[in-house]
Design a protein around this motif. Structure first.
Motif, PDB file in Angstrom:
ATOM      1  N   CYS A 109      17.864  44.791  59.086  1.00  0.00           N
ATOM      2  CA  CYS A 109      18.769  43.833  58.445  1.00  0.00           C
ATOM      3  C   CYS A 109      17.963  42.679  57.863  1.00  0.00           C
ATOM      4  CB  CYS A 109      19.778  43.287  59.456  1.00  0.00           C
ATOM      5  SG  CYS A 109      21.019  44.469  60.005  1.00  0.00           S
ATOM      6  N   PRO A 110      18.043  42.428  56.571  1.00  0.00           N
ATOM      7  CA  PRO A 110      17.339  41.282  55.996  1.00  0.00           C
ATOM      8  C   PRO A 110      17.870  39.981  56.600  1.00  0.00           C
ATOM      9  CG  PRO A 110      18.146  42.762  54.282  1.00  0.00           C
ATOM     10  CD  PRO A 110      18.798  43.190  55.560  1.00  0.00           C
ATOM     11  N   ILE A 164      25.351  42.976  69.067  1.00  0.00           N
ATOM     12  CA  ILE A 164      24.380  43.741  68.279  1.00  0.00           C
ATOM     13  C   ILE A 164      24.793  43.732  66.822  1.00  0.00           C
ATOM     14  CG2 ILE A 164      25.566  45.949  68.662  1.00  0.00           C
ATOM     15  CD1 ILE A 164      22.752  47.234  68.760  1.00  0.00           C
ATOM     16  N   THR A 165      23.799  43.647  65.949  1.00  0.00           N
ATOM     17  CA  THR A 165      24.013  43.734  64.509  1.00  0.00           C
ATOM     18  C   THR A 165      23.077  44.799  63.963  1.00  0.00           C
ATOM     19  OG1 THR A 165      24.612  41.383  64.361  1.00  0.00           O
ATOM     20  CG2 THR A 165      23.965  42.491  62.325  1.00  0.00           C
ATOM     21  N   ALA A 166      23.624  45.754  63.249  1.00  0.00           N
ATOM     22  CA  ALA A 166      22.832  46.863  62.723  1.00  0.00           C
ATOM     23  C   ALA A 166      23.174  47.092  61.255  1.00  0.00           C
ATOM     24  CB  ALA A 166      23.102  48.136  63.521  1.00  0.00           C
ATOM     25  N   CYS A 167      22.166  47.482  60.481  1.00  0.00           N
ATOM     26  CA  CYS A 167      22.369  47.746  59.057  1.00  0.00           C
ATOM     27  C   CYS A 167      22.086  49.214  58.747  1.00  0.00           C
ATOM     28  CB  CYS A 167      21.467  46.846  58.214  1.00  0.00           C
ATOM     29  SG  CYS A 167      21.916  45.098  58.284  1.00  0.00           S
ATOM     30  N   TYR A 168      22.829  49.753  57.783  1.00  0.00           N
ATOM     31  CA  TYR A 168      22.729  51.167  57.435  1.00  0.00           C
ATOM     32  C   TYR A 168      22.721  51.335  55.920  1.00  0.00           C
ATOM     33  CZ  TYR A 168      23.877  52.052  62.306  1.00  0.00           C
ATOM     34  OH  TYR A 168      23.853  52.072  63.680  1.00  0.00           O
ATOM     35  N   ARG A 169      21.819  52.204  55.457  1.00  0.00           N
ATOM     36  CA  ARG A 169      21.768  52.557  54.036  1.00  0.00           C
ATOM     37  C   ARG A 169      22.476  53.893  53.832  1.00  0.00           C
ATOM     38  NH1 ARG A 169      16.536  52.486  53.227  1.00  0.00           N
ATOM     39  NH2 ARG A 169      16.277  54.696  53.738  1.00  0.00           N
TER      40      ARG A 169
END
Length: 257
Positions: free
Chosen positions: A130-131, A108-113
């Motif tokens: 995620c871009p 899994i790949t997750a992005c966070y601001r």
């Protein structure tokens, strides 16, 4: 069920499916990692710019996770608007596929601001999409890790030229003599030098260059003279974590008895 009830149920199901489809990737484990990273980034003394927050995320001794930073942006003046967000980071967290005896977890790949103000954490971490293909950014002061592509040719040349029974120091010396200069990054500083390792046993030679974060170049020469140089690939055996060691590289290439 009355017709209007069926319509309401269908609408609720469709809304739920749409929410699931549009919600950014992530799970409890990545959420926990993002929370720990945000708390670490906001600790005193609070960094004074987005680049400083990015450096804290990536510096090994900070223990903030070392996750990829795909955005670091100054969005306000931290001195004049102390209670407004002044710096924004977007971090990318990746967990490899994992299989244990009774469980399996997909990769899994997750992005966070995350946004920060003068005092520390202002908002987040919040999941974001995620871009696709977004590069990992390195702020000034953080060296590029990894193993340069031209190390492969240097490994092949060193292994081919070594005598039949070298010792470990001779192997390391021969490899270092063949290595090209490290590349220069966009900030004008050289990459971080990969960690070299060598192992000699019964006519076989193993060498590795560890570029951190799973980036490992392996080179071997067997007793019969066969030379192999390749980038390490994940193990096919569940529960096994493959490390970047010269001994492991050599043993993996020897034929089973």
């Amino acid at each position: 069920m009355k017709p209007w009830g069926i319509v309401a149920l269908i609408a609720a199901v469709l809304a739920t499916l749409a929410y699931i489809a549009l919600r950014p990737e992530g799970d409890g484990a990545t959420d926990d990692d993002a929370d720990r990273s945000a708390e670490c980034l906001a600790r005193y003394p609070v960094p004074d710019s987005a680049a400083s927050f990015a450096r804290r995320e990536l510096e090994p001794y900070s223990q903030c996770g070392g996750w990829d930073v795909i955005e670091y942006t100054d969005i306000g003046n931290r001195l004049t608007d102390t209670d407004q967000p002044s710096s924004r980071l977007v971090i990318r967290i990746h967990h490899d596929e994992h299989t244990a005896l009774w469980s399996h977890q997909d990769a899994i790949t997750a992005c966070y601001r995350v946004e920060f103000d003068y005092y520390g954490l202002d908002s987040g971490p919040s999941r974001v999409k995620c871009p696709p293909g977004a590069p990992a950014l390195l702020p000034p002061g953080i060296k590029h890790g990894g193993v340069p592509d031209n190390y492969k040719d240097a490994f092949k040349a060193a292994l081919s030229a070594l005598p039949s029974a070298p010792n470990r120091d001779e192997v390391l010396g021969a490899v270092r003599a063949k290595l090209p200069q490290l590349p220069i990054d966009e900030h004008g500083q050289p990459w971080r030098e990969p960690t070299l390792d060598a192992f000699v046993d019964n006519g076989g030679i193993g060498i590795t260059a560890d570029g951190t974060k799973g980036q490992c170049l392996e080179g071997t020469r067997l007793a019969d003279g066969t030379v192999t140089v390749e980038v390490q690939t994940p193990s096919d055996i569940p529960e096994v974590t493959k490390t970047c060691t010269a001994e492991g590289a050599l043993l993996s290439k020897r034929p089973l008895k």
